[in-house]
Each structure stands twice: as structure tokens, then as C-alpha cells.
Write an enzyme that holds these catalytic residues in place. Structure first.
Site, PDB file in Angstrom:
ATOM      1  N   TYR A 251       0.831  -1.217   0.000  1.00  0.00           N
ATOM      2  CA  TYR A 251       0.000   0.000   0.000  1.00  0.00           C
ATOM      3  C   TYR A 251       0.862   1.263   0.000  1.00  0.00           C
ATOM      4  CZ  TYR A 251      -3.897   3.014   1.656  1.00  0.00           C
ATOM      5  OH  TYR A 251      -4.857   3.982   1.797  1.00  0.00           O
TER       6      TYR A 251
ATOM      7  N   LYS B 188       0.941   4.111  -2.821  1.00  0.00           N
ATOM      8  CA  LYS B 188       0.575   5.498  -2.504  1.00  0.00           C
ATOM      9  C   LYS B 188       1.741   6.459  -2.758  1.00  0.00           C
ATOM     10  CE  LYS B 188      -3.717   4.919  -1.275  1.00  0.00           C
ATOM     11  NZ  LYS B 188      -4.757   5.241  -2.280  1.00  0.00           N
TER      12      LYS B 188
HETATM   13  P1  NAP Z   1     -13.711   2.393   1.242  1.00  0.00           P
HETATM   14  O1  NAP Z   1     -14.782   3.009   2.074  1.00  0.00           O
HETATM   15  O2  NAP Z   1     -13.384   0.967   1.421  1.00  0.00           O
HETATM   16  O3  NAP Z   1     -14.037   2.696  -0.307  1.00  0.00           O
HETATM   17  C1  NAP Z   1     -13.216   2.207  -1.320  1.00  0.00           C
HETATM   18  C2  NAP Z   1     -14.083   1.819  -2.492  1.00  0.00           C
HETATM   19  O4  NAP Z   1     -13.253   1.356  -3.568  1.00  0.00           O
HETATM   20  C3  NAP Z   1     -15.057   0.674  -2.150  1.00  0.00           C
HETATM   21  O5  NAP Z   1     -16.355   0.989  -2.598  1.00  0.00           O
HETATM   22  C4  NAP Z   1     -14.469  -0.497  -2.923  1.00  0.00           C
HETATM   23  O6  NAP Z   1     -15.427  -1.430  -3.374  1.00  0.00           O
HETATM   24  C5  NAP Z   1     -13.864   0.210  -4.122  1.00  0.00           C
HETATM   25  N1  NAP Z   1     -12.956  -0.650  -4.863  1.00  0.00           N
HETATM   26  C6  NAP Z   1     -12.098  -1.605  -4.390  1.00  0.00           C
HETATM   27  N2  NAP Z   1     -11.472  -2.209  -5.397  1.00  0.00           N
HETATM   28  C7  NAP Z   1     -11.924  -1.659  -6.549  1.00  0.00           C
HETATM   29  C8  NAP Z   1     -11.667  -1.870  -7.923  1.00  0.00           C
HETATM   30  N3  NAP Z   1     -10.792  -2.796  -8.348  1.00  0.00           N
HETATM   31  N4  NAP Z   1     -12.327  -1.110  -8.833  1.00  0.00           N
HETATM   32  C9  NAP Z   1     -13.208  -0.179  -8.435  1.00  0.00           C
HETATM   33  N5  NAP Z   1     -13.508   0.080  -7.138  1.00  0.00           N
HETATM   34  C10 NAP Z   1     -12.868  -0.660  -6.205  1.00  0.00           C
HETATM   35  O7  NAP Z   1     -12.331   3.163   1.471  1.00  0.00           O
HETATM   36  P2  NAP Z   1     -11.974   4.710   1.720  1.00  0.00           P
HETATM   37  O8  NAP Z   1     -11.393   4.781   3.061  1.00  0.00           O
HETATM   38  O9  NAP Z   1     -13.089   5.599   1.328  1.00  0.00           O
HETATM   39  O10 NAP Z   1     -10.773   4.845   0.671  1.00  0.00           O
HETATM   40  C11 NAP Z   1     -10.862   5.611  -0.522  1.00  0.00           C
HETATM   41  C12 NAP Z   1      -9.447   5.942  -0.972  1.00  0.00           C
HETATM   42  O11 NAP Z   1      -8.818   6.722   0.042  1.00  0.00           O
HETATM   43  C13 NAP Z   1      -8.568   4.710  -1.173  1.00  0.00           C
HETATM   44  O12 NAP Z   1      -7.703   4.927  -2.263  1.00  0.00           O
HETATM   45  C14 NAP Z   1      -7.773   4.666   0.109  1.00  0.00           C
HETATM   46  O13 NAP Z   1      -6.561   3.990  -0.061  1.00  0.00           O
HETATM   47  C15 NAP Z   1      -7.584   6.132   0.367  1.00  0.00           C
HETATM   48  N6  NAP Z   1      -7.234   6.457   1.758  1.00  0.00           N
HETATM   49  C16 NAP Z   1      -8.079   6.149   2.779  1.00  0.00           C
HETATM   50  C17 NAP Z   1      -7.707   6.467   4.082  1.00  0.00           C
HETATM   51  C18 NAP Z   1      -8.569   6.146   5.276  1.00  0.00           C
HETATM   52  O14 NAP Z   1      -8.123   6.340   6.407  1.00  0.00           O
HETATM   53  N7  NAP Z   1      -9.813   5.688   5.093  1.00  0.00           N
HETATM   54  C19 NAP Z   1      -6.501   7.105   4.320  1.00  0.00           C
HETATM   55  C20 NAP Z   1      -5.666   7.412   3.250  1.00  0.00           C
HETATM   56  C21 NAP Z   1      -6.046   7.093   1.961  1.00  0.00           C
HETATM   57  P3  NAP Z   1     -15.775  -2.707  -2.428  1.00  0.00           P
HETATM   58  O15 NAP Z   1     -16.254  -2.137  -1.139  1.00  0.00           O
HETATM   59  O16 NAP Z   1     -16.827  -3.432  -3.205  1.00  0.00           O
HETATM   60  O17 NAP Z   1     -14.501  -3.468  -2.284  1.00  0.00           O
END
Ligand code: NAP
Length: 253
Positions: free
Chosen positions: A154, A158
């Protein structure tokens, strides 16, 4: 007239968390949103919330690791709306493991979803943006880009997105396309809840621990990230490109 009136925004991972909040925020500012996600259902829920608030949204199921599906989804967007102004790549997953336990599949799945998936949607979108001499692209990096135990895959993805951001800003700038990234810290979403569940830690306790070591003494909400993305895709930031903005309650979370 709202700031993003007439603009078309294509989002990946728009069914949950940061992607869903961003879709709703951009729609509230006037954009027509194409909400895509791995599964149709969560994207449709986001679109329903947008519709209920008076906004406009279209739903597509899209796996960002599938090059043909990505090209097709972007082409269908342009065919239907005649334009593609904004791309926000939010799709993401975790497959955390210490290096000695990390499988090839853990590595490939995370790199493919975050890094290759962002590359694929950006390559598809820029075809239309460059032709129209207008575009805004935002990638979602993370504080994990700076290193985080158990996240070799990851953090590499990133950090790679930060290099991609700077490089595409250089390549696409002459065509009036801005490319930036946000790098969130701990945001309250299903992703961080899943980390707590997997490690056997109570989620409320985890949030309290993270908040205690975060300068602003709280964890982030999806809206905190969505608002910064909205700034980056709006006209007020039109001279900002190739930047990574940490949304982490402090310099690095
Ligand atoms: P989340 O709630 O799990 O949402 C991520 C979404 O991406 C889910 O709907 C997931 O679908 C979808 N997804 C996974 N694999 C995919 C694919 N191959 N094609 C299309 N969609 C796909 O996560 P989030 O926390 O909002 O994260 C959003 C972004 O922010 C990510 O890039 C994450 O790495 C980044 N981020 C998050 C945090 C944090 O603390 N939450 C911090 C830093 C960065 P499914 O649910 O069906 O798998």
C-alpha cells in the site's frame, strides 16, 4: 450559479467512504457525477443520495483494474455527456501483511487497484481532456506513502501515486489539465473499520488512540477529504498542479 455547473465528474470507488463523500460534494457544487464502483449497488446508493439532494448522477459498475472496462466507461461518459472535466480516482483496498507474510497476490492486488487503476483511468480521461484543453485530475495518496508497518504494498502504491501526480502535471499542464493528489491520514470509513476488525482492536478505541497522536486531536471524516478535492477541481485552484495535499490533522498525520 454553482461553481461546478455544467462540469462532468467521473469518480471511481464512489460507492463508499471518501469517494461517496466526494461524489456528493461535487454534485452539491453543480457537477454532473458519474459514480462508478466495483459493485453497482453502493454506487447506486450514492447516486440516490445525490438525486435526493437535487443533484445529477449516473451510475456504472467499474473494476479499475480492467483496462477495457475503464476505457469503455470513460468513452460511454463522453458519448453521453459530450465532455469529461473532472476525474477523481478513489477506488482502493488493503491487503496488509508484514513483508515475510505478504503474498504475491497481496502485492499485485494492491498495486493493481491503486497505482495501475489510477494510471488506467487517467490515461483514458486525458484523451478527452487534452482534446478540449481542460481537465482536473485528483489521485488519492495517503500518509502511508511515508512508510507504515505492514503496508509495503500500500505504501509503495501510494508513494507511486505521488510520482504519477507530479509527472502527469508536467505532461498535461501544457493542455490546461491540472493533476494533484490528496494524502489523507486516518479517515473514518469502512477501510479503517476493517483494519480494526482484522487486528482485533475496538474501532472506537483505535480512533481515540489515533486522535491522541494527531495534532488536531481527532480523526478525519470523508467530508474533510472531499472538501479539499472539491477545491482542487474548482477554478480557485487553477494555478495549482503537481501537488500533494496532506489531509491528516497535522503535517503528516
Ligand atoms: P472504502 O470506504 O473501502 O471505499 C473504497 C471503495 O473502492 C469501495 O467501494 C471499494 O469497493 C472500491 N474498490 C475496491 N477495489 C476496486 C476496484 N478494483 N475497482 C473499483 N472500485 C474498487 O475506502 P476509503 O477509506 O473511502 O478509501 C478511498 C481511498 O482513500 C482509497 O484509495 C484509500 O486507499 C484512500 N485512503 C483512505 C484512508 C482512510 O483512512 N480511510 C486514508 C488514506 C487514503 P468494495 O467495497 O466493493 O470493495
Amino acid at each position: 450559479m454553482a461553481e461546478l455547473d455544467g462540469r462532468v465528474a467521473f469518480l471511481t470507488g464512489a460507492g463508499r467512504g471518501i469517494g461517496a463523500a466526494t461524489a456528493q460534494t461535487l454534485a452539491a457544487r453543480g457537477a454532473t457525477v458519474v459514480a462508478t464502483d466495483l459493485e453497482q449497488e453502493p454506487a447506486a446508493e450514492t447516486a440516490a443520495r445525490i438525486g435526493a439532494a437535487g443533484g445529477s448522477a449516473r451510475v456504472m459498475a467499474l473494476d479499475v483494474t480492467d483496462v477495457r472496462a475503464v476505457d469503455d466507461a470513460v468513452a460511454r461518459t463522453v458519448a453521453e455527456f459530450g465532455r469529461l472535466d473532472i476525474l477523481v480516482a478513489c477506488a482502493g483496498i488493503l491487503r496488509d501483511n508484514l513483508l515475510f507474510k505478504m503474498t504475491d497476490d497481496d502485492w499485485d492486488t494492491v498495486i493493481d487497484t491503486h497505482l495501475k487503476g489510477s494510471f488506467l483511468v487517467a490515461r483514458a480521461a486525458q484523451r478527452h481532456m487534452v482534446a478540449r484543453r481542460y481537465g482536473k485530475i485528483v489521485f488519492v495518496s495517503s500518509t502511508s506513502a511515508l512508510g507504515n508497518r505492514g503496508q509495503a504494498n500500500y505504501s509503495a502504491a501510494k508513494a507511486g501515486l505521488q510520482g504519477l501526480t507530479r509527472t502527469l502535471a508536467i505532461e498535461l499542464g501544457p493542455f490546461n489539465v491540472n493533476v494533484n493528489a490528496v494524502a489523507p491520514g486516518f479517515i473514518e470509513t469502512r477501510m479503517t473499520r476493517a483494519v480494526a476488525e482484522r487486528t482485533g482492536v475496538d474501532y472506537e478505541q483505535l480512533k481515540a488512540e489515533v486522535a491522541a497522536t494527531t495534532p488536531l486531536r481527532r480523526v478525519g471524516r470523508p467530508e474533510d477529504v472531499a472538501n479539499v478535492i472539491a477545491f482542487l477541481v474548482g477554478d480557485e485552484s487553477s494555478f495549482v498542479s503537481g501537488q500533494v495535499i496532506y489531509v491528516a490533522g497535522g503535517p503528516r498525520g
